[in-house]
Scaffold this active site. Sequence first.
Site, PDB file in Angstrom:
ATOM      1  N   LYS A  14       0.923  -1.336   0.189  1.00 14.03           N
ATOM      2  CA  LYS A  14       0.015   0.085  -0.170  1.00 14.03           C
ATOM      3  C   LYS A  14       0.940   1.235   0.098  1.00 14.03           C
ATOM      4  O   LYS A  14       0.779   2.330  -0.852  1.00 14.03           O
ATOM      5  CB  LYS A  14      -0.981   0.137   1.143  1.00 14.03           C
ATOM      6  CG  LYS A  14      -1.728  -1.278   1.299  1.00 14.03           C
ATOM      7  CD  LYS A  14      -2.890  -0.968   2.437  1.00 14.03           C
ATOM      8  CE  LYS A  14      -2.314  -1.098   3.731  1.00 14.03           C
ATOM      9  NZ  LYS A  14      -1.881  -2.444   4.184  1.00 14.03           N
ATOM     10  N   ARG A  89      -9.387   0.608   9.312  1.00 13.35           N
ATOM     11  CA  ARG A  89      -9.145  -0.886   9.592  1.00 13.35           C
ATOM     12  C   ARG A  89     -10.347  -1.415  10.590  1.00 13.35           C
ATOM     13  O   ARG A  89      -9.958  -2.585  10.638  1.00 13.35           O
ATOM     14  CB  ARG A  89      -7.867  -0.449  10.243  1.00 13.35           C
ATOM     15  CG  ARG A  89      -6.665  -1.147   9.617  1.00 13.35           C
ATOM     16  CD  ARG A  89      -5.446  -0.859  10.555  1.00 13.35           C
ATOM     17  NE  ARG A  89      -4.169  -1.787  10.169  1.00 13.35           N
ATOM     18  CZ  ARG A  89      -3.248  -1.248   9.542  1.00 13.35           C
ATOM     19  NH1 ARG A  89      -3.195   0.089   9.187  1.00 13.35           N
ATOM     20  NH2 ARG A  89      -2.170  -1.966   9.194  1.00 13.35           N
ATOM     21  N   ARG A 128      11.498  -6.768   4.567  1.00 11.63           N
ATOM     22  CA  ARG A 128      11.183  -5.184   4.839  1.00 11.63           C
ATOM     23  C   ARG A 128      11.833  -4.881   6.398  1.00 11.63           C
ATOM     24  O   ARG A 128      12.679  -3.943   6.579  1.00 11.63           O
ATOM     25  CB  ARG A 128       9.911  -4.790   4.762  1.00 11.63           C
ATOM     26  CG  ARG A 128       9.706  -3.365   5.079  1.00 11.63           C
ATOM     27  CD  ARG A 128       8.371  -2.860   4.758  1.00 11.63           C
ATOM     28  NE  ARG A 128       7.366  -2.843   5.744  1.00 11.63           N
ATOM     29  CZ  ARG A 128       6.083  -2.671   5.823  1.00 11.63           C
ATOM     30  NH1 ARG A 128       5.743  -2.406   4.510  1.00 11.63           N
ATOM     31  NH2 ARG A 128       5.324  -3.184   6.785  1.00 11.63           N
ATOM     32  N   ARG A 134      11.688  -1.171  11.539  1.00 17.24           N
ATOM     33  CA  ARG A 134      10.245  -1.059  12.132  1.00 17.24           C
ATOM     34  C   ARG A 134      10.282  -2.403  13.092  1.00 17.24           C
ATOM     35  O   ARG A 134      10.286  -3.557  12.591  1.00 17.24           O
ATOM     36  CB  ARG A 134       9.171  -1.121  11.090  1.00 17.24           C
ATOM     37  CG  ARG A 134       8.692   0.069  10.668  1.00 17.24           C
ATOM     38  CD  ARG A 134       7.663  -0.081   9.584  1.00 17.24           C
ATOM     39  NE  ARG A 134       6.467  -0.733   9.994  1.00 17.24           N
ATOM     40  CZ  ARG A 134       5.334  -0.814   9.438  1.00 17.24           C
ATOM     41  NH1 ARG A 134       5.246  -0.206   8.037  1.00 17.24           N
ATOM     42  NH2 ARG A 134       4.334  -1.660   9.785  1.00 17.24           N
ATOM     43  N   ARG A 146      -0.418  -9.590  13.406  1.00 19.08           N
ATOM     44  CA  ARG A 146      -0.867  -8.387  12.300  1.00 19.08           C
ATOM     45  C   ARG A 146      -1.742  -8.914  11.178  1.00 19.08           C
ATOM     46  O   ARG A 146      -3.028  -8.419  11.057  1.00 19.08           O
ATOM     47  CB  ARG A 146      -0.041  -7.356  11.682  1.00 19.08           C
ATOM     48  CG  ARG A 146       0.593  -6.605  12.734  1.00 19.08           C
ATOM     49  CD  ARG A 146       2.325  -6.140  12.408  1.00 19.08           C
ATOM     50  NE  ARG A 146       2.318  -5.666  11.206  1.00 19.08           N
ATOM     51  CZ  ARG A 146       3.807  -5.499  10.670  1.00 19.08           C
ATOM     52  NH1 ARG A 146       4.460  -6.077  10.896  1.00 19.08           N
ATOM     53  NH2 ARG A 146       3.699  -4.790   9.562  1.00 19.08           N
TER      54      ARG A 146
END
Length: 194
Positions: A14, A89, A128, A134, A146
């Site tokens: 996204k 969400r 990532r 992160r 998640r």
Amino acid sequence: MLNIVLFGPPGAGKGTQAEKLISKYNLVHLSTGDIFRVNIKGETELGKLAKSYMDGGNLVPDEVTIKMLETEVDKNPQAEGFIFDGFPRTTTQAEALEAFLKGKGTTISVMLALDVAEKELIKRLLLRGQDSGRADDANEEVITNRISVYNKQTAVVADFYSQQNKFQKVNGIGSVEEIFDRLCVAIDGYKVSM
Ligand code: ADP
């Protein structure tokens, strides 16, 4: 206004696609995850509150998230449109967004949902995590949580837009350019029908 909800599970791409879409369509990008991360870095009250939820891969409470999002929209009175990335969400967030935009005489134009298989998501997020810094990407357990939160609380938001004939699924597998082209075709098709 052209208001797009860019939807899909964590790791669907996204953020990458939103950056490309805003320059092509002259939109403002609002990523709730990015805004929370800026607040965490700045050690604001909001950041302190959000951190524990985010580190565990859980959702920040609706009330806090909705208020923050509305403040960000209000900071951009000249916007020609928005890309909402990571919001709504939950169904509560979707309803709040609808009422809020209605009050401004506008609405969501379309929800574009990036479709990516779960195995590929985990692979992308772990990759990532190697350099994103992160915390929520570095740990496979948090990643799995998640995705499970997405399946339990977020996936239903698609029904909200589907009922309004605003839902469009886009294949999220391929090169960044290929996926971008698919999204543009969907947006241009929508604009013609406007
Ligand atoms: P990803 O989609 O890869 O999980 P995001 O940057 O969109 O990454 O979100 C990171 C985290 O920020 C989420 O796991 C959640 O804790 C929090 N967050 C982001 N958007 C929302 C939202 N709309 N409602 C509640 N929490 C959110």
